[in-house]
Write an enzyme that holds these catalytic residues in place. Structure first.
Site, PDB file in Angstrom:
ATOM      1  CE  LYS A 142      46.386  35.463  33.310  1.00  0.00           C
ATOM      2  NZ  LYS A 142      46.154  35.859  34.868  1.00  0.00           N
ATOM      3  CG  ASP A 202      48.302  37.360  38.215  1.00  0.00           C
ATOM      4  OD1 ASP A 202      48.304  38.734  37.719  1.00  0.00           O
ATOM      5  OD2 ASP A 202      48.201  36.482  37.414  1.00  0.00           O
TER       6      ASP A 202
END
Ligand code: ATR
Length: 286
Positions: free
Chosen positions: A66, A103
């Site tokens: 990520k 997210d």
């Protein structure tokens, strides 16, 4: 041409994204295939460059890529830049790659849609200070919480996370996860969020709760972003205490729904994705 889309991670054993994303693509009968793309770190740059080819929507990105993937993209959305992590890549019409972090949306949308909880003005205790905690902390501050206490086994990591947050007027403090000060904060919390891996199937402590018995009051909402098992030891403890609970599966689904909308421009079939995620989890634990 069949559109390609998938997820980069390493290893990728338990990803539920293929099941829930394919269900959404199929719901609209789109000619598109969502695949698991297990990619070791030394192959990531080459794999990401492959997204520039025609016939690609983009990708999801998970552990451990990520952060590393950010340097391989042409453009970063402001939230991805603030958190320092990308979980969604969109291939734009000119082949340029844009990085997003869905997210934050996943965290806030699941709180609101599944628990009817608006963080504004609320007192929140967060357990954990790793990557997942970071997205949750940014979301809560963006949602204008009154206070955010972050408790972690390694207190220095909680302090570092607080230093990174633009607190938006929220009172913030760091605690050790086993401190008595934390027990007081939990007793007065509107929301307790677990972002540690304690209680996760397959982790070193699958049968443990991060909180001591008696820490949870009935008026509190307890949100465990661990989604496997669906009822973690912490959630069982919260139910026992008469508190409301929220599991981690909706966050997974809503972050995926936001990614789906960015790739296709269509409204995500959240119910279909939720059902597919539940089925995939049942199959996995059978
Ligand atoms: P993720 O990206 O999933 O958040 P991570 O960055 O490794 O993963 O973070 C895991 C979190 O769970 C951390 O807050 C970690 O605490 P430390 O920062 O002290 O390592 C916490 N954690 C994991 N196992 C734990 C345990 N047995 N007891 C207490 N905290 C634990």
């Amino acid at each position: 041409m069949t559109q390609r889309v998938g997820i980069f991670g390493y290893p990728l054993g338990h990803s539920m994204s293929p099941a829930l994303q394919q269900a959404a693509l199929d719901e609209y009968a789109l000619d598109a295939l969502y695949e698991a793309w297990p990619t070791p770190p030394d192959r990531l740059a080459e794999a990401v460059a492959g997204l520039r080819e025609p016939g690609c929507y983009g990708a999801n990105v998970t552990v451990p890529h990520k952060e590393a993937v950010m340097g391989m993209l042409d453009r970063l959305d402001q939230q991805a830049e603030a958190i320092g992590a990308v979980n969604t890549i969109v291939t734009e019409s000119d082949g340029k790659l844009a990085g997003y972090n869905t997210d934050i949306y996943g965290f806030l949308a699941s709180l609101s849609s599944e628990a009817g909880f608006d963080p504004a003005g609320k007192r929140v205790v967060m357990l954990g200070a790793g990557g997942a905690a970071k997205a949750a902390a940014f979301a809560l501050v963006e949602g204008n919480v009154a206070s955010l206490d972050i408790a972690n086994r390694t207190v220095a990591r909680a302090e570092a996370l607080i230093a990174e947050l633009r607190s938006n007027g929220a009172e913030t403090s760091a605690f050790a996860i086993d401190s008595t000060g934390l027990a007081d904060r939990c007793a007065n919390a509107d929301l307790i969020v677990n972002c540690t891996s304690i209680g996760m199937r397959g982790s070193p402590s699958p049968d443990a709760s991060p909180l001591l018995d008696g820490a949870i009051q009935p008026g509190c909402l307890v949100y465990d972003i661990v989604y496997n098992p669906e009822v973690t030891p912490l959630l069982a403890q919260a139910e026992e205490a008469g508190a409301r609970t929220l599991g981690g599966l909706p966050m997974l689904v809503y972050q995926g729904a936001a990614a789906f909308e960015k790739w296709t421009g269509m409204s995500a079939p959240v119910e279909v994705m939720m059902a597919a995620a539940r089925r995939a989890m049942e199959e996995q634990t059978r």
